[in-house]
Design a protein around this motif. Structure first.
Motif, PDB file in Angstrom:
ATOM      1  N   HIS A  13      45.785  50.552 -16.895  1.00 11.10           N
ATOM      2  CA  HIS A  13      45.819  51.547 -17.963  1.00 11.10           C
ATOM      3  C   HIS A  13      44.432  51.747 -18.577  1.00 11.10           C
ATOM      4  O   HIS A  13      44.016  52.874 -18.843  1.00 11.10           O
ATOM      5  CB  HIS A  13      46.811  51.110 -19.037  1.00 11.10           C
ATOM      6  CG  HIS A  13      47.271  52.217 -19.926  1.00 11.10           C
ATOM      7  ND1 HIS A  13      48.121  53.224 -19.514  1.00 11.10           N
ATOM      8  CD2 HIS A  13      46.999  52.482 -21.229  1.00 11.10           C
ATOM      9  CE1 HIS A  13      48.349  54.051 -20.513  1.00 11.10           C
ATOM     10  NE2 HIS A  13      47.679  53.631 -21.564  1.00 11.10           N
TER      11      HIS A  13
ATOM     12  N   LEU B  65      51.004  53.601 -22.556  1.00 10.32           N
ATOM     13  CA  LEU B  65      51.434  52.302 -22.046  1.00 10.32           C
ATOM     14  C   LEU B  65      52.859  51.997 -22.474  1.00 10.32           C
ATOM     15  O   LEU B  65      53.624  51.375 -21.725  1.00 10.32           O
ATOM     16  CB  LEU B  65      50.482  51.212 -22.540  1.00 10.32           C
ATOM     17  CG  LEU B  65      50.678  49.817 -21.942  1.00 10.32           C
ATOM     18  CD1 LEU B  65      50.444  49.846 -20.438  1.00 10.32           C
ATOM     19  CD2 LEU B  65      49.738  48.820 -22.598  1.00 10.32           C
TER      20      LEU B  65
ATOM     21  N   ALA C  15      46.283  58.016 -21.595  1.00  7.35           N
ATOM     22  CA  ALA C  15      45.189  57.040 -21.561  1.00  7.35           C
ATOM     23  C   ALA C  15      43.862  57.722 -21.299  1.00  7.35           C
ATOM     24  O   ALA C  15      42.852  57.449 -21.966  1.00  7.35           O
ATOM     25  CB  ALA C  15      45.469  55.984 -20.481  1.00  7.35           C
TER      26      ALA C  15
END
Length: 288
Positions: A41, A27, A203
């Motif tokens: 995300h 992020l 992620a």
């Protein structure tokens, strides 16, 4: 609390912080460097966990599932950047928020169609199953220790990439002064594509690695999304080092908060963020 219990809780806090940094670093790259607010995300974190479960169930090999799911996530990130995100560059944040919220709805619907609504568990590799016996009544899972080591290696790789490689120099130049870097001939369209894809892959990788110590369930990425934004703001927007410090602070605060102040543990991380921002409004290592 005796020294042994304190040490175990400290290890739990560090492990949680390392996983959080792995997710939040993606992020940080997307939000802090590209300037794109990606509310989806957490959905990619969830998608990574579901891919790890599905491929492991099909092949019986967790390591192979990690490799395959990571490749799928990276390709998906490139496709999304090419089709959607590239058109959001330079536009206001409202357009980016609406786009990423739409991605949340689409990903959740695809998850429901492909994987269903059931809760699943993922078995760690055979050689990482079991626990290390510390005392007669205390044992620590081997997989959690392995998770700490893997996250440390990945964190080292991220720092090396950003600080010691030509690509990292280009990324830092773009974060510092994008117009000047573009004037020097840096092809930021290509850089943006791969930075976004790496952020998505990080992620998803966080979800894959956490799957064996947690359950895989719909909406599991919602809480991780909020914590990732807290880490980014706490550490300073665009600072990977700040994200690492912030993630460890959040991990330790949450872990020890559940031990000493269980009734207030859910708000302690936000109190920490507020205190840091009162002291340094741009975050720990953020620039004005």
């Amino acid at each position: 609390m005796d020294a042994l219990t304190f040490g175990i809780q400290l290890l739990n806090g560090v492990q949680y912080g390392l996983v959080l940094f792995l997710v939040a670093s993606g992020l940080t790259l997307v939000f802090g460097i590209l300037g794109v607010i990606n509310l989806a995300h957490g959905s990619f974190y969830m998608l990574g966990a579901y891919l790890a479960w599905a491929i492991t169930a099909y092949t019986g090999n967790f390591a192979l599932a990690i490799v395959c799911a990571l490749a799928i996530s990276f390709v998906l990130g490139i496709a999304l950047e090419e089709v959607f995100v590239k058109r959001m560059m330079g536009r206001d944040h409202l357009a980016q928020v609406l786009l990423s919220y739409g991605l949340i709805l689409v990903i959740d619907e695809i998850r429901q169609i492909v994987f269903g609504r059931d809760v699943h568990s993922v078995a760690p590799p055979q050689w990482l199953q079991g626990s290390i016996q510390i005392t007669d009544v205390l044992a620590y899972p081997v997989y959690r220790l392995a998770l700490c080591v893997v996250c440390l290696i990945l964190a080292g790789a991220i720092f090396y990439l950003i600080q010691r490689t030509r690509l990292g120099m280009v990324i830092r130049a773009g974060a510092e002064n994008r117009d000047m870097a573009r004037a020097l001939g840096i092809p930021f369209d290509i850089v943006n594509r791969y930075v976004f894809a790496v952020g998505i892959a990080l992620a998803a990788l966080g979800g894959m690695l956490v799957a064996p110590i947690s359950t895989v369930f719909p909406g599991m990425g919602d809480g991780m999304l909020i914590l990732s934004f807290v880490v980014v703001v706490l550490g300073g927007i665009g600072s990977v080092t700040g994200a690492a410090i912030g993630a460890l602070m959040i991990g330790l605060t949450d872990t020890f908060g559940k031990v000493f102040f269980p009734q207030f543990s859910s708000i302690l991380i936000y109190v920490l963020m507020a205190a840091v921002l009162l002291w340094r409004p741009n975050g720990l290592l953020g620039r004005a």
